[in-house]
Structure formats: structure tokens, C-alpha cells
Motif scaffolding. Structure first.
Motif, PDB file in Angstrom:
ATOM      1  N   GLU A 112       0.829  -1.207   0.000  1.00 24.12           N
ATOM      2  CA  GLU A 112       0.000   0.000   0.000  1.00 24.12           C
ATOM      3  C   GLU A 112       0.863   1.256   0.000  1.00 24.12           C
ATOM      4  OE1 GLU A 112      -0.431  -2.607   1.929  1.00 24.12           O
ATOM      5  OE2 GLU A 112      -2.506  -3.252   1.730  1.00 24.12           O
ATOM      6  N   GLY A 113       1.911   1.254   0.821  1.00 25.29           N
ATOM      7  CA  GLY A 113       2.809   2.404   0.876  1.00 25.29           C
ATOM      8  C   GLY A 113       3.520   2.643  -0.443  1.00 25.29           C
ATOM      9  N   GLN A 114       3.952   1.572  -1.081  1.00 24.64           N
ATOM     10  CA  GLN A 114       4.625   1.710  -2.378  1.00 24.64           C
ATOM     11  C   GLN A 114       3.658   2.201  -3.451  1.00 24.64           C
ATOM     12  OE1 GLN A 114       6.706  -1.968  -3.151  1.00 24.64           O
ATOM     13  NE2 GLN A 114       8.025  -1.699  -1.368  1.00 24.64           N
ATOM     14  N   TRP A 115       2.422   1.731  -3.398  1.00 30.78           N
ATOM     15  CA  TRP A 115       1.406   2.185  -4.351  1.00 30.78           C
ATOM     16  C   TRP A 115       1.168   3.688  -4.184  1.00 30.78           C
ATOM     17  CZ3 TRP A 115      -4.160   2.630  -2.814  1.00 30.78           C
ATOM     18  CH2 TRP A 115      -4.962   3.022  -3.877  1.00 30.78           C
ATOM     19  N   ILE A 116       1.070   4.150  -2.941  1.00 35.16           N
ATOM     20  CA  ILE A 116       0.867   5.577  -2.670  1.00 35.16           C
ATOM     21  C   ILE A 116       2.053   6.385  -3.182  1.00 35.16           C
ATOM     22  CG2 ILE A 116       0.759   7.270  -0.780  1.00 35.16           C
ATOM     23  CD1 ILE A 116      -0.996   5.137   0.710  1.00 35.16           C
ATOM     24  N   ASN A 117       3.255   5.909  -2.937  1.00 34.25           N
ATOM     25  CA  ASN A 117       4.451   6.611  -3.424  1.00 34.25           C
ATOM     26  C   ASN A 117       4.523   6.609  -4.946  1.00 34.25           C
ATOM     27  OD1 ASN A 117       6.426   7.705  -1.321  1.00 34.25           O
ATOM     28  ND2 ASN A 117       5.670   5.807  -0.402  1.00 34.25           N
ATOM     29  N   PHE A 118       4.100   5.534  -5.577  1.00 37.98           N
ATOM     30  CA  PHE A 118       4.076   5.472  -7.034  1.00 37.98           C
ATOM     31  C   PHE A 118       3.127   6.540  -7.589  1.00 37.98           C
ATOM     32  CE2 PHE A 118       2.119   3.863 -10.967  1.00 37.98           C
ATOM     33  CZ  PHE A 118       3.248   3.789 -11.770  1.00 37.98           C
ATOM     34  N   MET A 119       1.943   6.681  -6.961  1.00 35.70           N
ATOM     35  CA  MET A 119       1.001   7.709  -7.426  1.00 35.70           C
ATOM     36  C   MET A 119       1.630   9.099  -7.307  1.00 35.70           C
ATOM     37  SD  MET A 119      -2.853   6.550  -6.305  1.00 35.70           S
ATOM     38  CE  MET A 119      -2.522   6.049  -4.618  1.00 35.70           C
ATOM     39  N   LYS A 120       2.338   9.356  -6.201  1.00 39.80           N
ATOM     40  CA  LYS A 120       2.984  10.657  -6.007  1.00 39.80           C
ATOM     41  C   LYS A 120       4.042  10.894  -7.093  1.00 39.80           C
ATOM     42  CE  LYS A 120       3.754  14.414  -3.609  1.00 39.80           C
ATOM     43  NZ  LYS A 120       2.763  15.467  -3.509  1.00 39.80           N
ATOM     44  N   GLN A 121       4.828   9.854  -7.413  1.00 30.28           N
ATOM     45  CA  GLN A 121       5.850   9.959  -8.456  1.00 30.28           C
ATOM     46  C   GLN A 121       5.237  10.218  -9.831  1.00 30.28           C
ATOM     47  OE1 GLN A 121       7.925   6.257  -8.092  1.00 30.28           O
ATOM     48  NE2 GLN A 121       8.839   6.815  -6.120  1.00 30.28           N
ATOM     49  N   GLN A 122       3.994   9.803 -10.006  1.00 27.24           N
ATOM     50  CA  GLN A 122       3.301  10.031 -11.275  1.00 27.24           C
ATOM     51  C   GLN A 122       2.676  11.420 -11.360  1.00 27.24           C
ATOM     52  OE1 GLN A 122       3.472   7.724 -13.843  1.00 27.24           O
ATOM     53  NE2 GLN A 122       4.933   6.905 -12.367  1.00 27.24           N
TER      54      GLN A 122
ATOM     55  N   ALA B  63      -8.199  10.360  -2.160  1.00 21.68           N
ATOM     56  CA  ALA B  63      -9.464   9.907  -2.758  1.00 21.68           C
ATOM     57  C   ALA B  63      -9.308   8.508  -3.376  1.00 21.68           C
ATOM     58  CB  ALA B  63      -9.938  10.907  -3.809  1.00 21.68           C
ATOM     59  N   ALA B  64      -8.186   8.261  -4.049  1.00 25.99           N
ATOM     60  CA  ALA B  64      -7.946   6.948  -4.666  1.00 25.99           C
ATOM     61  C   ALA B  64      -7.812   5.860  -3.603  1.00 25.99           C
ATOM     62  CB  ALA B  64      -6.691   6.991  -5.537  1.00 25.99           C
ATOM     63  N   VAL B  65      -7.102   6.164  -2.523  1.00 27.47           N
ATOM     64  CA  VAL B  65      -6.931   5.187  -1.447  1.00 27.47           C
ATOM     65  C   VAL B  65      -8.277   4.902  -0.784  1.00 27.47           C
ATOM     66  CG1 VAL B  65      -5.839   4.759   0.796  1.00 27.47           C
ATOM     67  CG2 VAL B  65      -4.506   5.762  -1.069  1.00 27.47           C
ATOM     68  N   ARG B  66      -9.057   5.935  -0.545  1.00 23.96           N
ATOM     69  CA  ARG B  66     -10.385   5.753   0.056  1.00 23.96           C
ATOM     70  C   ARG B  66     -11.256   4.861  -0.844  1.00 23.96           C
ATOM     71  NH1 ARG B  66     -12.132   8.562   4.015  1.00 23.96           N
ATOM     72  NH2 ARG B  66     -11.017  10.460   3.504  1.00 23.96           N
ATOM     73  N   GLU B  67     -11.215   5.136  -2.147  1.00 20.87           N
ATOM     74  CA  GLU B  67     -12.032   4.365  -3.093  1.00 20.87           C
ATOM     75  C   GLU B  67     -11.597   2.898  -3.160  1.00 20.87           C
ATOM     76  OE1 GLU B  67     -12.621   4.123  -7.870  1.00 20.87           O
ATOM     77  OE2 GLU B  67     -12.569   6.131  -6.980  1.00 20.87           O
TER      78      GLU B  67
END
Length: 166
Positions: A17-27, A36-40
Motif C-alpha cells: 500500500e505504501g509503495q502504491w501511494i508513493n508510485f502515485m505521487k511519483q506520477q 481519494a484513490a486510497v479511500r475508493e
């Protein structure tokens, strides 16, 4: 017994989950869009989701979110029902935080379990809390009357053996 507990943290930067969140930030996705994406995707209902996202991004230390890392340390633990592998206990904590614990002890009778619970509440609460976070055993499914009751923690006979000698 040491009192250190490695809290289970789904949103730690090194988890999926943490890596996914960091990937979104890098994008280039904004923090609010990430929240919002994590909540969904996770269905996390808490008002503190932004804190968890900030932690995953390395913007907040774990101490800032520890109050969100459930289960919380229980204040009491009581017998719920006898199971084939031992006893299902209910650990109750602050507010309405509670969880089930499987006491794996096939050979203990009701009287011994009652004495154990009466004499060692603090130690058993701590073991239930520690094992819930550190996964020993974790997520034991128990079927009862057509519904599933899940023990989020377990206490083994080895964990309690020293208490029974007293």
C-alpha cells in the motif's frame, strides 16, 4: 517478558500500500487525489486517511499514526466460547475496540482457563495485543452457527505455560 511491540502498519512506506501511494505521487498525482484513490480502493472510512497517506509518503513519523493502528491494547480479556483447538477469548479495549483471540490450549479445562484469566489479565492482554500486530497466529477463521468469527490474534500454550506453573 519484553513490552516492545512492532505495530502492524498497512500504510508503512515499505508495504504494498505504501509503495502504491508513493508510485502515485511519483506520477504527479496530488495528495488529495491520492487520498481519494486510497479511500475508493480500500474503503477506509476514517477521517484520518490523509494522515496515513502522509505517513506512507514519509511526511509523518509512525508515532503520529499509532493511535490508528488497530487493534489497540486491550484493557480486559474474557472467555467467549470453547473451541476444538482451545478457547475463543474476547479482548476489549478503549472505546468500542475489541477483537477475538484464540487461546490454543486443547488440554485446559474451563476452571484452569478461568483461573488464568483471573490471575493474569495484564499479561494476557499484552500477549493478545502483541500477537495481533506481529501475527502469531493471525487471522484464524472459526465457523460458528453459519457465520465466521475471526480471531485476529492467538495465544499459544507455550505463551501461557509459565503462568500455569504458579
Amino acid at each position: 517478558m519484553t513490552r516492545a511491540v512492532k505495530l502492524f502498519n498497512t500504510f508503512a512506506p515499505d508495504t504494498s500500500e505504501g509503495q502504491w501511494i508513493n508510485f502515485m505521487k511519483q506520477q504527479g498525482i496530488s495528495k488529495q487525489e491520492i487520498v481519494a484513490a486510497v479511500r475508493e480502493r480500500t474503503g477506509y472510512p476514517g477521517e484520518h486517511l490523509e494522515l496515513l497517506v502522509e505517513h506512507a509518503l514519509g511526511e509523518r513519523p509512525q508515532q503520529d499514526i499509532e493511535f490508528l493502528l488497530t487493534p489497540l491494547k486491550p484493557t480486559s480479556i474474557k472467555k467467549f466460547e470453547r473451541r476444538p483447538r482451545g478457547y475463543l477469548l474476547k479482548a476489549e479495549g478503549p472505546g468500542d475496540d475489541s477483537f477475538y483471540v484464540l487461546l490454543e490450549s486443547v488440554d485446559l479445562d474451563d476452571e484452569k482457563v478461568d483461573r488464568l484469566l483471573d490471575s493474569h489479565q495484564d499479561e494476557l492482554c499484552f500477549l493478545a495485543y502483541k500477537n495481533a500486530h506481529e501475527g502469531n497466529p493471525f487471522d484464524t477463521g472459526l465457523r460458528e452457527d453459519g457465520h465466521v468469527v475471526v480471531a485476529e490474534s492467538g495465544i499459544t500454550f507455550q505463551d501461557i505455560q509459565r503462568f500455569l506453573a504458579n
